[in-house]
Design an enzyme around this catalytic site. Structure first.
Site, PDB file in Angstrom:
ATOM      1  CG  ASP A  19      -2.040   0.876   1.303  1.00  0.00           C
ATOM      2  OD1 ASP A  19      -2.564   0.687   0.133  1.00  0.00           O
ATOM      3  OD2 ASP A  19      -2.252   1.577   2.224  1.00  0.00           O
ATOM      4  CG  ASP A 182       8.825  10.923  12.291  1.00  0.00           C
ATOM      5  OD1 ASP A 182       7.829  11.561  11.599  1.00  0.00           O
ATOM      6  OD2 ASP A 182       8.790  10.803  13.420  1.00  0.00           O
ATOM      7  CG  HIS A 183       4.828  10.371   7.480  1.00  0.00           C
ATOM      8  ND1 HIS A 183       4.577   9.659   8.438  1.00  0.00           N
ATOM      9  CD2 HIS A 183       3.681  11.370   7.320  1.00  0.00           C
ATOM     10  CE1 HIS A 183       3.189   9.790   8.788  1.00  0.00           C
ATOM     11  NE2 HIS A 183       2.676  10.910   8.084  1.00  0.00           N
ATOM     12  CG  ASP A 240       0.366   4.309  14.976  1.00  0.00           C
ATOM     13  OD1 ASP A 240       1.214   3.984  14.021  1.00  0.00           O
ATOM     14  OD2 ASP A 240      -0.716   5.162  14.322  1.00  0.00           O
ATOM     15  CG  HIS A 245       4.486  10.824  13.498  1.00  0.00           C
ATOM     16  ND1 HIS A 245       5.555  10.527  12.649  1.00  0.00           N
ATOM     17  CD2 HIS A 245       3.442   9.964  13.189  1.00  0.00           C
ATOM     18  CE1 HIS A 245       5.113   9.231  11.830  1.00  0.00           C
ATOM     19  NE2 HIS A 245       3.892   9.003  12.280  1.00  0.00           N
TER      20      HIS A 245
HETATM   21  C1  BG6 Z   1       1.436   6.868  10.767  1.00  0.00           C
HETATM   22  C2  BG6 Z   1       0.481   6.278  11.785  1.00  0.00           C
HETATM   23  O1  BG6 Z   1       2.703   6.912  10.990  1.00  0.00           O
HETATM   24  O2  BG6 Z   1       0.865   8.383  10.649  1.00  0.00           O
HETATM   25  C3  BG6 Z   1      -0.948   6.349  11.230  1.00  0.00           C
HETATM   26  O3  BG6 Z   1       0.938   4.828  11.496  1.00  0.00           O
HETATM   27  C4  BG6 Z   1      -1.432   7.638  11.220  1.00  0.00           C
HETATM   28  O4  BG6 Z   1      -1.804   5.465  12.227  1.00  0.00           O
HETATM   29  C5  BG6 Z   1      -0.324   8.273  10.203  1.00  0.00           C
HETATM   30  O5  BG6 Z   1      -2.680   7.680  10.464  1.00  0.00           O
HETATM   31  C6  BG6 Z   1      -0.858   9.965  10.332  1.00  0.00           C
HETATM   32  O6  BG6 Z   1      -0.054  10.748   9.396  1.00  0.00           O
HETATM   33  P1  BG6 Z   1      -0.568  12.029   8.550  1.00  0.00           P
HETATM   34  O7  BG6 Z   1       0.574  12.269   7.729  1.00  0.00           O
HETATM   35  O8  BG6 Z   1      -1.774  11.441   7.901  1.00  0.00           O
HETATM   36  O9  BG6 Z   1      -0.892  12.898   9.730  1.00  0.00           O
END
Ligand code: BG6
Length: 502
Positions: A19, A182-183, A240, A245
């Site tokens: 995905d 860490d996006h 999570d 984050h």
């Molecule tokens: C991910 C988590 O790292 O970040 C998810 O595993 C979460 O559970 C997501 O929904 C949130 O990312 P964003 O960019 O949509 O705020």
């Protein structure tokens, strides 16, 4: 000889049918190609269990581009897809790695790539260590070009497992070859935190415990666990979202100015913040952290089920889908300033915001009966809006003795929405350039787990008797409000008697 800044490379993507690859990685690679950040000397090798061939792989990559919102230029789509190759790979089969190595060598000849290899692990974390050790034992991490490993979260599920994983991947890769994603660090406005702080004389002098009353970081989601019940029920919001984050945003907000904008200097300042986080004792976790789990409720007028009725979730689950916490940083700059964080699923709306609340004026000349002067706020809108707002006080037109809050807005994505690159695109580009600034160093990962593990242990020991304790579509359990109330604060935006909301 390896030239670290050479961007001609092969990207080997583990989890190519997954995905993440479909939703984020293929569109990001395409955008990099479109913008000229990938020369003709690049290749992508997709690896996964399925027995696909190149044609099926390319069809799937194309479909993922079409499903995303990006604009495709038909004139070069085919030449882009020609760079994509596929090899089926069972991650435990030595032979599969040998095939991969042969394919790598062939493609490096075809595309004249000087042996630079980027390995992207976009798949189940239990295989990270296995893959890394095969890459080494089968000679795939070669000597002629650079080798880099991009690794998705979760990086372990606690400090011991993260240490174990780290030592496994360190067998094959040096720390400076590892890019832990860490996006959030790729988000435009998260990257902007440093600029707002260090490029503005109106903020940095005030950025300390003399002028700041508290900082609030909210990352709320309206979605539930969707298809990820199996993973999420073992993880929960703390592991999570908070371990990675949320703590990364705390570090960026609280760090000292680095002496230079280099990877090492920035990371070293962030690490100091994480080291200065006041550790919690098991017995005091409840005074600082609140957990929640959503029950049924309404989101956008639609009925949604409670967490325990979602797919792949234990009907008695004790997993938290919401966390609020009060963090204290024991250093000269931040002593006494609470940093509140909250994050959760099935909350009112999808939104990430940081609110910096400044201290009240020493005396209120305009104070009249029940009217209290509004505190100054700096709001950093991370998503879905990107921008900043500042709340100041102005004169109320009808009465000189009263003030009214005025909000000044700067909306970054209102100006040029289409051009804001996706976090993944930026991070992938950084990794190709060898810039690890927006990736997490091992020390950051370890310190974050150390902080979070105590909270998790306390919650494991004492099951939550009140779950579910917040209705879907709300901002979490009332205990999260109490946390701030005890300190005389409240979560923004709960701005009464004002004609604006943040
Ligand atoms: C991910 C988590 O790292 O970040 C998810 O595993 C979460 O559970 C997501 O929904 C949130 O990312 P964003 O960019 O949509 O705020």
């Amino acid at each position: 000889m390896s030239n670290k800044s050479d961007t001609n490379c092969t990207i080997v993507l583990f989890g190519a049918t997954g995905d993440l690859a479909k939703r984020k990685l293929y569109p990001s690679i395409y955008n990099l190609f479109k913008k000229g950040h990938l020369s003709k000397h690049f290749a992508v090798i997709g690896c996964a269990r399925r027995e696909w061939d190149n044609t099926t792989f390319r069809e799937n990559v194309e479909a993922s581009l079409r499903d995303s919102k990006i604009q495709i230029d038909p004139s070069h789509l085919e030449s882009f897809l020609d760079h994509f190759h596929y090899t089926p790979l069972d991650v435990t089969s030595k032979e599969a790695y040998q095939n991969l190595n042969r394919l790598l060598q062939t493609l490096e000849n075809t595309y004249e790539i000087p042996g630079n290899r980027m390995f992207y692990l976009a798949m189940a974390p239990q295989f990270f260590g296995t893959i890394a050790s095969f890459l080494k034992s089968e000679g795939i991490t070669n000597e002629t070009g650079w080798n880099r490993l991009i690794i998705e979260k979760p990086f372990g599920h606690d400090l011991p497992s993260a240490r174990q994983l780290n030592s496994e991947i360190r067998e094959a890769f040096a720390e400076d070859e590892i890019f832990r994603i860490d996006h959030y660090l790729g988000k435009e406005m998260v990257q902007n935190i440093e600029v707002i702080r260090f490029a503005n004389a109106i903020f940095e002098p005030l950025w300390n415990n003399r002028y700041i009353a508290n900082i609030q970081i909210t990352s709320s989601e309206s979605l539930g666990v969707e298809e990820r019940g199996g993973y999420y029920d073992k993880s929960g919001a703390l592991r999570d979202m908070v371990q990675n984050h949320m703590l990364q945003m705390v570090a960026l907000l609280a760090m000292e100015p680095p002496i230079r904008l280099t990877t090492n200097e920035i990371r070293s300042e962030k690490i100091k913040v994480l080291r200065a986080l006041r550790p919690l004792e098991l017995g005091e976790v409840d005074n600082y952290f609140v957990r929640g789990q959503y029950g049924p409720g309404k989101i956008n007028d639609n009925e949604v089920p409670g967490y325990r009725s979602e797919g792949n979730i234990d009907p008695q689950s004790n997993t938290e889908t919401f966390v609020a916490g009060k963090l204290l940083i024991d250093n000269f700059r931040w002593a006494g300033v609470p940093i509140y964080i909250r994050t959760g699923k099935r909350m009112t709306e999808k939104s990430t915001k940081i609110v910096v609340q400044f201290k009240d004026m020493p005396m209120n000349l305009y104070y009249r009966t029940e009217d209290k002067m509004h505190p100054n706020l700096l709001i950093i809108h991370i998503q879905p809006d990107e921008g900043i707002s500042i709340v100041i006080n102005g004169k109320k037109t009808e009465n000189i003795l009263n003030t009214a809050p005025v909000k000044l807005d700067y909306c970054e994505n209102c100006v040029d929405q289409m051009n804001t690159p996706e976090a993944y695109e930026k991070l992938l580009h950084d990794a190709i350039l060898g810039d690890a600034t927006n990736f997490t160093h091992w020390d950051e990962v370890a310190l974050s787990w150390k902080y979070v593990d105590v909270i998790y242990d306390a919650w494991e020991k004492k099951k939550a008797s009140d779950f579910p304790n917040y209705e879907s579509g709300t901002m979490g359990p009332t205990a999260a409000d109490e946390l701030l109330k005890e300190d005389g604060f409240h979560w923004w935006p709960v701005i009464e008697d004002s004609d604006y909301s943040i």
